[in-house]
Design an enzyme around this catalytic site. Sequence first.
Site, PDB file in Angstrom:
ATOM      1  N   ASP A 105       0.827  -1.198   0.000  1.00 27.84           N
ATOM      2  CA  ASP A 105       0.000   0.000   0.000  1.00 27.84           C
ATOM      3  C   ASP A 105       0.867   1.255   0.000  1.00 27.84           C
ATOM      4  O   ASP A 105       1.437   1.627   1.023  1.00 27.84           O
ATOM      5  CB  ASP A 105      -0.910  -0.015   1.224  1.00 27.84           C
ATOM      6  CG  ASP A 105      -1.887   1.154   1.248  1.00 27.84           C
ATOM      7  OD1 ASP A 105      -2.016   1.834   0.217  1.00 27.84           O
ATOM      8  OD2 ASP A 105      -2.515   1.370   2.293  1.00 27.84           O
ATOM      9  N   ASP A 326      -1.617   5.253  -5.796  1.00 27.89           N
ATOM     10  CA  ASP A 326      -2.019   4.447  -4.640  1.00 27.89           C
ATOM     11  C   ASP A 326      -2.190   2.989  -5.031  1.00 27.89           C
ATOM     12  O   ASP A 326      -3.195   2.614  -5.638  1.00 27.89           O
ATOM     13  CB  ASP A 326      -3.316   4.998  -4.052  1.00 27.89           C
ATOM     14  CG  ASP A 326      -3.826   4.160  -2.895  1.00 27.89           C
ATOM     15  OD1 ASP A 326      -2.999   3.493  -2.245  1.00 27.89           O
ATOM     16  OD2 ASP A 326      -5.039   4.162  -2.646  1.00 27.89           O
TER      17      ASP A 326
END
Length: 503
Positions: A105, A326
């Site tokens: 992440d 992201d």
Amino acid sequence: MKPPPVVVVVFVVLAAAAVATAGGEEFPMRLRLERALPHRGVALEHLKARDRARHGRLLMGSSPSVVAGVVDFPVEGSANPFAVGLYFTRVKLGNPTKEFYVQIDTGSDILWVTCNPCNGCPSSSGLNIQLESFDPDKSSTASRITCADDTCTTALQTGEAVCSASGSSSSLCGYSFQYGDGSGTSGYYVSDALYFDTVMGNEQTANSSATIVFGCSNSQSGDLTKSDRAVDGIFGFGQHDLSVISQLYSSGVSPKVFSHCLKGSDNGGGILVIGEIVEPGIVYTPLVPSQPHYNLNLESIAVNGQTLAIDSSLFMTSNTQGTIVDSGTTLAYLADEAYDPFVNAIIASISPSVNSFVSKGNQCFVTSSSVDSSFPSVTLNFKGGASMMLKPQDYLLQQGSVDNSIIWCIGWQKNQGQGITILGDLVLKDKIFVYDLANQRIGWVNYDCSLSVNVTTSSGKNEYLNTGQLDVSGSLNTVFHQQLATAIAVFLVQIFIFAILQQ
């Protein structure tokens, strides 16, 4: 009967040569690529809801003179939202060590894993992996971080820690990350050993470890409790001091740069290293300074080479606008006002053989022709002249088939009422991405992530191949070496038998 002396000599010499070749540096090192096969389908609406919840948890969020080497992590998972829809890796923590599956992440900073006991944490996963939990009491090297610790004081300033105002200095340094849909995780920070493979400049590997601070989750809610794609935690690759990349850099273990190449095929996998992948054609654009996420200055979007009539001010970074990279987002999301011009340009540029229709609010298409020849290319233009060239598979999702035709739908979603653009795995796959934090820039280039890449270290380059094996001892047990050893063994046996028959 003893073999003739000459046979013994030949056997010893050739065996020694085989050992020297297998253990030497004449051949490039091959790293094992971990893959997770698709397990089950996932509805598009569920993915969009998951991404919305995930966007609610986008966290707000002295230099060493010598860098030891590149830190390598295996990659599993896939960008295919109807199969896996996320990429994850494995980390080893504690003593004795335990292995945990954690989502990769780039939109958050903290590494956290499920701890024991945990309220609401899933006990099984649809990803066909065995879930684990960390217990600080069972690790001889673990220690809980208290509110009096300097690490906690720093985390309090960045909003990544919580301490009760009435609590004592011995109170645990806690955290609570709440998500947009009400789901979240809470727990406390611990310090313990992280074990990993460090690749040195001479293409040798070493079993390395470093003491890091990470989150110990004892409560989870919302989507995190669901077992369909459950993992043991989240591996945040953000820039704050508590991110693992920042901690390893501060300890002199690795450089202040990381790279990934996420394979876009259904069986997925890829490459993830703390180090800089070097490849001709990589273009760089500066990071927007003083932002909690990896914000880039998107300036325009072109479809089939034609720049869309979108006011460039729409992409400027502010508290309510901007473009974020992201890897924790499955799809991609365009700022509200940019979405319709983008979709209309796609529709206007498709081949005449393509039929378009709307399904549940999504723009879809049916074609029996090649997707590359039927749909336009898209270019994202960033500050500094850096362009990201996108293929149709970078903005389309295959939804099914009718007779001999394939149904494709636009995978980019409208960020309803929002000025934020988020580039998730749908866009990031099949590209090398370099997050050069030392120079505050991000680079990329389209790439087949099943091929080898070069990664720089403090003393040169190492070649990584995502096939073959690298065992934890650092010896080079590659497929090539195994095949070579097998061939030599067969040859030696044949000589041995021939010699015996001659007696």
